[in-house]
Design a protein around this motif. Structure first.
Motif, PDB file in Angstrom:
ATOM      1  N   ALA A 226       0.558  -1.137  -0.123  1.00 12.68           N
ATOM      2  CA  ALA A 226      -0.131  -0.021   0.383  1.00 12.68           C
ATOM      3  C   ALA A 226       0.927   1.038  -0.065  1.00 12.68           C
ATOM      4  N   HIS A 227       1.882   2.025   1.092  1.00 10.35           N
ATOM      5  CA  HIS A 227       3.281   2.261   1.022  1.00 10.35           C
ATOM      6  C   HIS A 227       4.056   2.792  -0.591  1.00 10.35           C
ATOM      7  N   HIS A 228       4.014   1.206  -0.989  1.00 12.85           N
ATOM      8  CA  HIS A 228       4.419   1.623  -2.315  1.00 12.85           C
ATOM      9  C   HIS A 228       3.781   2.339  -3.368  1.00 12.85           C
ATOM     10  N   SER A 229       2.132   1.865  -3.281  1.00 14.76           N
ATOM     11  CA  SER A 229       1.658   2.041  -4.208  1.00 14.76           C
ATOM     12  C   SER A 229       1.060   3.895  -3.951  1.00 14.76           C
ATOM     13  N   HIS A 230       1.301   3.992  -3.199  1.00 15.78           N
ATOM     14  CA  HIS A 230       1.379   5.347  -2.868  1.00 15.78           C
ATOM     15  C   HIS A 230       2.424   6.786  -3.421  1.00 15.78           C
ATOM     16  N   VAL A 231       3.434   6.129  -2.635  1.00 14.98           N
ATOM     17  CA  VAL A 231       4.673   6.551  -3.203  1.00 14.98           C
ATOM     18  C   VAL A 231       4.830   7.444  -5.189  1.00 14.98           C
ATOM     19  N   GLU A 232       4.144   5.867  -5.817  1.00 12.29           N
ATOM     20  CA  GLU A 232       4.138   5.712  -6.985  1.00 12.29           C
ATOM     21  C   GLU A 232       2.802   6.610  -7.328  1.00 12.29           C
ATOM     22  N   ARG A 233       2.419   6.765  -7.030  1.00  7.70           N
ATOM     23  CA  ARG A 233       1.078   7.624  -7.240  1.00  7.70           C
ATOM     24  C   ARG A 233       0.977   9.463  -6.781  1.00  7.70           C
ATOM     25  N   LEU A 234       1.838   9.372  -5.962  1.00 11.59           N
ATOM     26  CA  LEU A 234       2.457  10.798  -5.874  1.00 11.59           C
ATOM     27  C   LEU A 234       3.239  10.966  -6.598  1.00 11.59           C
ATOM     28  N   ALA A 235       4.024  10.534  -7.382  1.00 11.83           N
ATOM     29  CA  ALA A 235       5.224  10.517  -8.439  1.00 11.83           C
ATOM     30  C   ALA A 235       4.217  10.471  -9.517  1.00 11.83           C
ATOM     31  N   LYS A 236       3.026  10.247  -9.928  1.00 17.42           N
ATOM     32  CA  LYS A 236       2.381  10.170 -11.028  1.00 17.42           C
ATOM     33  C   LYS A 236       2.192  11.540 -10.787  1.00 17.42           C
ATOM     34  N   ILE A 237       1.013  11.678  -9.378  1.00 16.00           N
ATOM     35  CA  ILE A 237       0.643  13.182 -10.108  1.00 16.00           C
ATOM     36  C   ILE A 237       2.362  14.288  -9.809  1.00 16.00           C
ATOM     37  N   ASN A 238       3.212  14.363  -9.704  1.00 13.79           N
ATOM     38  CA  ASN A 238       4.167  15.277  -9.442  1.00 13.79           C
ATOM     39  C   ASN A 238       4.830  15.340 -10.957  1.00 13.79           C
ATOM     40  N   GLN A 239       4.313  14.435 -11.450  1.00 16.39           N
ATOM     41  CA  GLN A 239       5.066  14.844 -12.183  1.00 16.39           C
ATOM     42  C   GLN A 239       3.926  15.273 -13.964  1.00 16.39           C
ATOM     43  N   GLY A 240       2.905  15.447 -13.050  1.00 18.31           N
ATOM     44  CA  GLY A 240       1.787  16.117 -13.813  1.00 18.31           C
ATOM     45  C   GLY A 240       0.860  14.644 -14.516  1.00 18.31           C
ATOM     46  N   ILE A 241       0.911  13.876 -14.259  1.00 15.75           N
ATOM     47  CA  ILE A 241      -0.043  12.780 -14.674  1.00 15.75           C
ATOM     48  C   ILE A 241      -1.154  12.482 -13.674  1.00 15.75           C
ATOM     49  N   ASP A 242      -1.961  12.294 -14.809  1.00 18.74           N
ATOM     50  CA  ASP A 242      -3.644  11.918 -13.349  1.00 18.74           C
ATOM     51  C   ASP A 242      -4.067  10.713 -13.826  1.00 18.74           C
ATOM     52  N   PRO A 243      -3.434  10.162 -12.205  1.00 18.34           N
ATOM     53  CA  PRO A 243      -3.493   8.523 -12.232  1.00 18.34           C
ATOM     54  C   PRO A 243      -4.634   7.877 -12.169  1.00 18.34           C
ATOM     55  N   ASP A 244      -5.759   8.390 -12.171  1.00 16.63           N
ATOM     56  CA  ASP A 244      -7.231   8.242 -12.356  1.00 16.63           C
ATOM     57  C   ASP A 244      -7.878   8.395 -13.266  1.00 16.63           C
ATOM     58  N   GLN A 245      -7.454   8.348 -14.191  1.00 18.47           N
ATOM     59  CA  GLN A 245      -7.064   8.480 -15.809  1.00 18.47           C
ATOM     60  C   GLN A 245      -7.869   7.086 -16.332  1.00 18.47           C
ATOM     61  N   LYS A 246      -8.412   7.270 -17.093  1.00 16.80           N
ATOM     62  CA  LYS A 246      -8.667   5.428 -17.519  1.00 16.80           C
ATOM     63  C   LYS A 246      -8.182   6.096 -19.241  1.00 16.80           C
TER      64      LYS A 246
END
Length: 54
Positions: A33-53
């Motif tokens: 869960a922590h690893h998934s959270h860190v990856e999600r934050l990295a995507k957000i910092n790069q300007g990628i929408d992690p919730d985009q289908k």
């Protein structure tokens, strides 16, 4: 060294093994869960929408 012999006795192991397994499973889930959270934050910092289908 007597404590080690007592630790390896079958009645003690019968209680100790399930406890260690339960702690290991929950620890593994928490780490994933922590690893998934860190990856999600990295995507957000790069300007990628992690919730985009796709």
């Amino acid at each position: 060294m007597d404590w080690f012999t007592q630790l390896l006795s079958p009645p003690t192991l019968a209680l100790l093994i399930p406890i260690v397994v339960i702690i290991g499973v929950f620890g593994n889930k928490a780490l994933k869960a922590h690893h998934s959270h860190v990856e999600r934050l990295a995507k957000i910092n790069q300007g990628i929408d992690p919730d985009q289908k796709k």
